[in-house]
Design an enzyme around this catalytic site. Structure first.
Site, short mmCIF file in Angstrom:
data_model
loop_
_atom_site.label_atom_id
_atom_site.label_comp_id
_atom_site.label_asym_id
_atom_site.label_seq_id
_atom_site.Cartn_x
_atom_site.Cartn_y
_atom_site.Cartn_z
N LYS A 196 9.52 -18.42 6.50
CA LYS A 196 9.84 -17.35 5.54
C LYS A 196 11.36 -17.16 5.46
O LYS A 196 11.92 -17.11 4.38
CB LYS A 196 9.15 -16.06 5.99
CG LYS A 196 9.45 -14.87 5.11
CD LYS A 196 8.63 -13.65 5.51
CE LYS A 196 9.14 -12.43 4.75
NZ LYS A 196 8.35 -11.23 5.03
N GLU A 202 13.63 -22.09 16.44
CA GLU A 202 12.72 -23.16 16.87
C GLU A 202 12.37 -24.07 15.69
O GLU A 202 12.38 -25.30 15.79
CB GLU A 202 11.42 -22.57 17.43
CG GLU A 202 11.58 -21.74 18.67
CD GLU A 202 11.70 -20.25 18.35
OE1 GLU A 202 12.40 -19.91 17.36
OE2 GLU A 202 11.14 -19.44 19.10
N GLY A 251 4.97 -12.58 7.47
CA GLY A 251 4.73 -13.91 8.04
C GLY A 251 3.29 -14.10 8.49
O GLY A 251 2.66 -15.11 8.20
N ARG A 252 2.74 -13.11 9.16
CA ARG A 252 1.38 -13.27 9.71
C ARG A 252 0.30 -13.12 8.66
O ARG A 252 -0.89 -13.29 8.96
CB ARG A 252 1.19 -12.30 10.88
CG ARG A 252 1.54 -10.86 10.59
CD ARG A 252 1.74 -10.09 11.89
NE ARG A 252 2.14 -8.70 11.71
CZ ARG A 252 3.41 -8.29 11.63
NH1 ARG A 252 4.39 -9.16 11.67
NH2 ARG A 252 3.69 -7.00 11.50
N GLU A 337 1.17 -8.44 16.78
CA GLU A 337 2.50 -8.26 16.19
C GLU A 337 2.50 -7.05 15.26
O GLU A 337 3.52 -6.40 15.07
CB GLU A 337 2.93 -9.54 15.43
CG GLU A 337 4.42 -9.60 15.16
CD GLU A 337 4.90 -10.99 14.74
OE1 GLU A 337 5.58 -11.67 15.53
OE2 GLU A 337 4.59 -11.40 13.60
N HIS A 368 -17.47 -20.11 30.60
CA HIS A 368 -17.16 -20.83 31.84
C HIS A 368 -15.72 -20.58 32.25
O HIS A 368 -15.15 -21.33 33.03
CB HIS A 368 -17.45 -22.32 31.65
CG HIS A 368 -18.88 -22.56 31.30
ND1 HIS A 368 -19.88 -22.65 32.25
CD2 HIS A 368 -19.50 -22.64 30.09
CE1 HIS A 368 -21.04 -22.82 31.64
NE2 HIS A 368 -20.84 -22.81 30.33
N LYS A 496 15.04 -13.10 20.88
CA LYS A 496 15.71 -14.11 20.04
C LYS A 496 17.22 -14.04 20.26
O LYS A 496 17.90 -15.06 20.42
CB LYS A 496 15.43 -13.86 18.55
CG LYS A 496 14.06 -14.23 18.07
CD LYS A 496 14.00 -14.04 16.54
CE LYS A 496 12.57 -14.05 16.05
NZ LYS A 496 12.42 -13.73 14.64
O1 F6P Z 1 9.40 -14.03 15.62
C1 F6P Z 1 8.41 -13.44 14.88
C2 F6P Z 1 8.37 -13.98 13.48
O2 F6P Z 1 9.32 -13.34 12.70
C3 F6P Z 1 6.98 -13.82 12.89
O3 F6P Z 1 6.77 -12.58 12.36
C4 F6P Z 1 6.95 -14.93 11.92
O4 F6P Z 1 5.64 -15.24 11.53
C5 F6P Z 1 7.61 -16.02 12.72
O5 F6P Z 1 8.62 -15.37 13.44
C6 F6P Z 1 8.18 -17.13 11.91
O6 F6P Z 1 9.15 -16.68 11.02
P1 F6P Z 1 9.66 -17.58 9.84
O7 F6P Z 1 8.50 -17.88 8.97
O8 F6P Z 1 10.71 -16.79 9.16
O9 F6P Z 1 10.20 -18.85 10.45
#
Ligand code: F6P
Length: 532
Positions: A196, A202, A251-252, A337, A368, A496
């Site tokens: 987003k 990462e 995002g979620r 979240e 299990h 972060k």
């Molecule tokens: O670190 C949390 C977050 O902001 C989530 O809410 C989101 O889904 C994820 O990181 C990834 O964010 P992006 O889509 O901006 O890379």
């Protein structure tokens, strides 16, 4: 309103303090029709809430609370595009992603027009890629909501013979890419960078790896799914391979947006469209149902009863369907979240517990692993048990076993096992009296442990859409009930920032900054172990 809501909270907690409030078995004894009265249907889902200690009185109190908290008015404000995500000053319109043209607006913006523009472009792209037949694999590079939803959906819906194989690279751990890359041919692989913000560290680290792997000559195999068009251009993604969405998509909640392109590419456009249509049918239910019939609200109120009434701080999600193996992980983000919040909208500390810890595994594997704790641990863990009546394979006996186990877990949690029954069983097995006495307490099951069963006939794309949308709306209701902003996630920021600050300290010979004693010692130890 606040005063009346407080009284309604008090009414719920007063009921929870009454003797026997957590008991479930007597409710079935007293009411032969309990299962019928506490089972609700919406779309293709049948949700059985009867194996909880919610009584008529409790349900009435919870519904009064929902009315006092104005949950349905809050729902309407969300649907009307108001900026209900107050701390980020944004609308919350994931329903527009699966809604019809012209249905959703925010301020002056026709939200649905933007959505359908993107859907049309995504569809055309999928059609072209399929017609070309050049690509066998798609890698989705993304994390959190840019990974979990699409990965969960592909895991649920992909079948042999579908257009492409999908792979999901989320963790910045190079072992993830190391394990994946040997299975891929760069000439036959499309790379989607889903983010987003297009700034997530990462994802950008992995995106660089993948861009290098493709090489300069294959830039046209790079696709971006993002709201940040400046950053996608700077990264070198050709403009016609960028699929955008708006900041009112959390995002979620983004698997229905351009972020779902991996689903459409891997499973085919029709599957993706059916997934959206399923979610839309749950939206329609949520937008039109009265409080007492609203499945998302009833599930949210059951959670309030468990968390705030009875003090159960966790919940398990147990899909009895291997295809839903990633559903617990997706719901972890959607729920934790959203609801892991300690202040209300106006910044005041919350007066009561908010989101529970959510965890889960597919059944029967969970049995299990951690089900021991659900049956005999000290604190009850409400469980959502998902059952699919008809499988899409021909191994009937396996499926009967699977269903029998899912039903048995819910039954065992409810009925438990008393001393008389356990003693009789041990005596029948020929155990002597001393051994029976010694083992008896270990073999008792307290019972009265709550579960909710969600039963569907088949796991179609539409049904998956309904299930996921049901949980999304449940989260919305809980946000309104608890008065928290369910759409921000400030709690992820500090880690972060600190990771960004520590990163240069891990370079060879770097001078450490000031940290707490433990962190400083760990950085020094890592430097030594890495020879830095
Ligand atoms: O670190 C949390 C977050 O902001 C989530 O809410 C989101 O889904 C994820 O990181 C990834 O964010 P992006 O889509 O901006 O890379």
């Amino acid at each position: 309103m606040a005063g009346s809501a407080d009284r309604d909270w008090d009414a719920v907690t007063a009921l929870a303090r009454m003797p026997g409030a957590a008991a479930i078995r007597p409710l079935f004894d007293a009411d032969p029709d309990r299962a019928g009265r506490f089972t609700h249907t919406a779309c293709d889902l049948r949700v059985d809430l009867s194996k909880t200690s919610v009584t008529d009185a409790v349900r009435d109190a919870l519904l009064a609370l929902a009315r006092a908290r104005g949950v349905l008015a809050a729902r309407d404000a969300m649907a009307e595009g108001e900026r209900v995500n107050a701390t980020e000053d944004r609308a919350v319109l994931h329903m527009a992603l699966r809604g019809p043209r012209g249905a959703f607006r925010t301020g002056e913006e026709d939200a649905s027009a933007a959505v359908h523009g993107t859907l049309d472009a995504m569809r055309a792209f999928c059609t072209r890629i399929r017609a070309e037949g050049r690509f066998t694999d798609v890698v989705n590079v993304g994390i959190g909501g840019s990974d979990l939803g699409p990965q969960m959906a592909v895991r649920a819906l992909w079948r042999e013979g579908m257009p492409m194989r999908a792979h999901f690279l989320s963790n910045v751990d190079g072992h993830a890419w190391e394990a994946m890359r040997h299975r891929l041919d760069p000439a036959r692989t499309l790379v989607l960078v889903a983010s987003k913000t297009f700034t997530t560290a990462e994802t950008m680290a992995n995106a660089h790896l993948l861009r290098d792997w493709l090489g300069e000559s294959r830039r046209n195999q790079l696709v971006a799914l993002s709201t940040n068009l400046k950053a996608t251009a700077a990264f070198g993604v050709p403009g016609d391979q960028v699929f955008g969405f708006k900041d009112w998509v959390g995002g979620r909640f983004s698997l229905w947006s351009a972020v779902g392109l991996s689903i459409a590419l891997a499973c085919g456009w029709d599957v993706f469209a059916e997934l959206l249509a399923g979610a839309r049918s749950m939206d329609e239910h949520f937008l039109s149902a009265r409080e007492e019939e609203s499945l998302p609200l009833l599930m949210a109120l059951t959670e309030v009863w468990h968390v705030n009434g009875l003090g159960y701080p966790t919940r398990a999600v147990l899909p009895y369907d291997e295809r839903l193996a990633r559903l617990p992980a997706h719901l972890q983000q959607v729920e934790m979240e959203s609801l892991g919040k300690r202040v209300t909208m106006d910044g005041a500390p919350v007066a009561r517990a908010t989101g529970p810890v959510v965890f889960g595994e597919p059944g029967t594997n969970a049995q299990h692993s951690f089900m021991q704790l659900l049956h005999q641990g000290t604190t009850p863990v409400p469980a959502d048990i998902l059952l699919v009546a008809r499988p899409d394979h021909g191994f009937e006996e396996n499926h009967r076993q699977l269903l029998a186990n899912g039903l048995a877990q819910a039954e065992a949690l409810l009925r438990g096992r008393d001393a008389e029954e356990v003693r009789a069983e041990m005596e029948a097995a020929g155990m002597d009296a001393a051994r029976v006495a010694a083992l008896l307490p270990h073999r008792l099951f307290p019972g009265d442990r709550p579960s909710t069963t969600i039963l569907v006939e088949r796991l179609t794309p539409a049904v998956l859409g309904q299930i996921v949308a049901l949980y999304e709306h449940k989260v919305f209701c809980l946000g309104a009930l608890w008065g928290v902003d369910a759409f921000d996630q400030w709690g992820v920021e500090l880690g972060k920032q600190l990771a960004g600050a520590i990163l240069p300290e891990l370079s060879p010979g770097a001078e450490p900054r000031e940290h707490d004693g433990s962190t400083a010692a760990l950085i020094a130890a890592i430097q030594r172990l890495r020879g830095g």
